[in-house]
Design an enzyme around this catalytic site. Structure first.
Site, short mmCIF file in Angstrom:
data_model
loop_
_atom_site.label_atom_id
_atom_site.label_comp_id
_atom_site.label_asym_id
_atom_site.label_seq_id
_atom_site.Cartn_x
_atom_site.Cartn_y
_atom_site.Cartn_z
N SER A 8 5.39 -19.32 -20.48
CA SER A 8 4.35 -20.34 -20.60
C SER A 8 3.14 -19.94 -19.76
O SER A 8 3.23 -19.82 -18.54
CB SER A 8 4.88 -21.69 -20.13
OG SER A 8 3.78 -22.56 -19.93
N ASP A 35 0.34 -24.25 -23.64
CA ASP A 35 0.48 -25.70 -23.44
C ASP A 35 -0.88 -26.38 -23.43
O ASP A 35 -1.64 -26.24 -22.47
CB ASP A 35 1.17 -25.96 -22.10
CG ASP A 35 2.63 -25.54 -22.13
OD1 ASP A 35 3.37 -26.11 -22.94
OD2 ASP A 35 3.01 -24.65 -21.35
N HIS A 66 1.97 -25.32 -28.12
CA HIS A 66 2.65 -26.60 -27.88
C HIS A 66 1.59 -27.64 -27.55
O HIS A 66 1.01 -27.64 -26.47
CB HIS A 66 3.63 -26.39 -26.71
CG HIS A 66 4.32 -27.64 -26.26
ND1 HIS A 66 4.95 -27.73 -25.03
CD2 HIS A 66 4.52 -28.83 -26.86
CE1 HIS A 66 5.49 -28.93 -24.90
NE2 HIS A 66 5.24 -29.62 -25.99
N MET A 68 0.48 -31.10 -26.54
CA MET A 68 0.88 -32.37 -25.92
C MET A 68 -0.31 -33.31 -26.00
O MET A 68 -0.93 -33.67 -25.00
CB MET A 68 1.30 -32.10 -24.46
CG MET A 68 2.67 -31.46 -24.38
SD MET A 68 2.96 -30.66 -22.80
CE MET A 68 2.23 -29.07 -23.13
C1 DX5 Z 1 5.39 -28.75 -19.52
C2 DX5 Z 1 5.08 -27.59 -20.41
C3 DX5 Z 1 5.88 -26.38 -20.11
C4 DX5 Z 1 5.68 -25.86 -18.72
C5 DX5 Z 1 7.01 -25.33 -18.26
O1 DX5 Z 1 4.76 -29.88 -19.95
O2 DX5 Z 1 5.32 -27.93 -21.77
O3 DX5 Z 1 5.69 -25.36 -21.08
O4 DX5 Z 1 4.73 -24.83 -18.62
O5 DX5 Z 1 6.91 -25.00 -16.94
P1 DX5 Z 1 8.18 -24.65 -16.05
O6 DX5 Z 1 8.89 -23.50 -16.71
O7 DX5 Z 1 7.56 -24.31 -14.75
O8 DX5 Z 1 9.03 -25.89 -16.01
ZN ZN Z 2 5.35 -26.25 -23.30
#
Ligand code: DX5
Ligand code: ZN
Length: 216
Positions: A8, A35, A66, A68
Site C-alpha cells: 500500500s 488508497d 481502493h 474509500m
Molecule cells: C487503510 C488502507 C490500507 C492501509 C493499510 O484504510 O485501506 O490499505 O494502507 O495499512 P497497514 O498495512 O499499515 O495496516
Molecule cells: Zn487499502
C-alpha cells in the site's frame, strides 16, 4: 499459486515517492495498492488522481485502486485513466452495487468490492459471480498502522467456502494490519492477496519484507 502481495503506497515516503516506486519495481511485489480517501466515508484524506496518474509512467506493476469514498461511481473514468487494473469500491456506499460493477467492467477494469469489518460476507451472495475480487478490511478503513482484527480470519474462511461452492475464481484480498504473523493466518484461512503498508515501508529492508509475505 503463491500469495499475491500488494504494497500500500499510503505508507510510502511521499518526499521520496519515486525512490519508493523504484524499490517496488525491483521487488517481488505483484501489484501496487492505492488508497484514495474522501474525509466523508472515512475520517481522513489521502492522495488523489494528481498522484495516481503519475504512476503509469514509472511502474509496470498492475495498480489496485481502493476507493474509500462516497459515490465512487462518479470516478470510473478517472480511475480507468490512471491505468488501474482493479477498481475497488466499498459495499457500504453503493446502493446500486450491481450497476457500479458493470460500469467498472465497461471501462475495461476488473471490479472488486470491499467490506468493512462489520459487514458480513453473506451480503455478496447475489453479486459474487460478477466480481474479480473481494477485499475484506481487517481494520476500520482510513489509516495505516492499525491493529489487525482477528475476526477477519473467520470471514476469509466463510468467503472461501462461498467461492468454492459456486466454482468461482474470485480472489480474496485482505487489507489492514498485515504482517508475517497475521499474513500466515490469513493465507491458511484462504486469502489470495495481502495488502501491507506499514509492515513493508517501516521495515529496514522493504524488499525482503515483500519477499517474506510472498513466501507465505
Ligand atoms: C487503510 C488502507 C490500507 C492501509 C493499510 O484504510 O485501506 O490499505 O494502507 O495499512 P497497514 O498495512 O499499515 O495496516
Ligand atoms: Zn487499502
Amino acid at each position: 499459486m503463491s500469495t499475491i502481495v500488494a504494497p500500500s503506497l499510503l505508507a510510502a515516503d511521499f518526499l521520496n515517492l519515486e525512490r519508493d516506486i523504484y524499490m517496488l519495481n525491483r521487488s517481488e511485489a505483484d501489484w501496487i495498492h492505492l488508497d484514495i480517501m474522501d474525509g466523508i466515508f472515512v475520517p481522513n484524506l489521502s492522495f488523489g488522481f494528481a498522484v495516481t496518474n503519475l504512476l503509469k509512467g514509472v511502474t509496470q506493476k498492475p495498480l489496485d485502486t481502493h476507493l474509500m469514498i462516497v459515490q465512487p461511481e462518479k470516478f470510473t473514468e478517472e480511475v480507468a485513466a490512471t491505468g488501474s487494473t482493479f477498481m475497488n469500491v466499498h459495499y457500504e456506499v453503493c446502493p446500486h452495487l450491481h450497476r457500479v460493477v458493470q460500469q467498472i467492467r465497461g471501462k475495461g477494469m476488473k471490479p472488486a468490492v470491499t467490506l468493512n469489518p462489520h459487514t458480513p460476507v453473506s451480503v455478496l451472495e447475489d453479486i459474487l459471480s460478477e466480481l474479480d475480487m473481494v477485499l475484506l478490511m481487517s481494520v476500520n478503513p482510513g489509516f495505516g498502522g492499525q491493529q489487525f482484527i482477528e475476526q477477519t480470519l473467520g470471514k476469509v474462511a466463510r468467503l472461501k467456502k462461498m467461492i468454492e461452492e459456486r466454482g468461482l475464481k474470485t480472489l480474496i484480498q485482505v487489507d489492514g494490519g498485515v504482517n508475517l504473523q497475521t499474513g500466515r493466518k490469513l493465507v491458511d484461512a484462504g486469502a489470495d492477496v495481502l495488502v501491507a503498508g506499514s509492515y513493508i515501508f517501516s521495515s529496514d529492508d522493504p524488499e525482503e519484507a515483500i519477499r517474506g509475505l510472498k513466501a507465505l
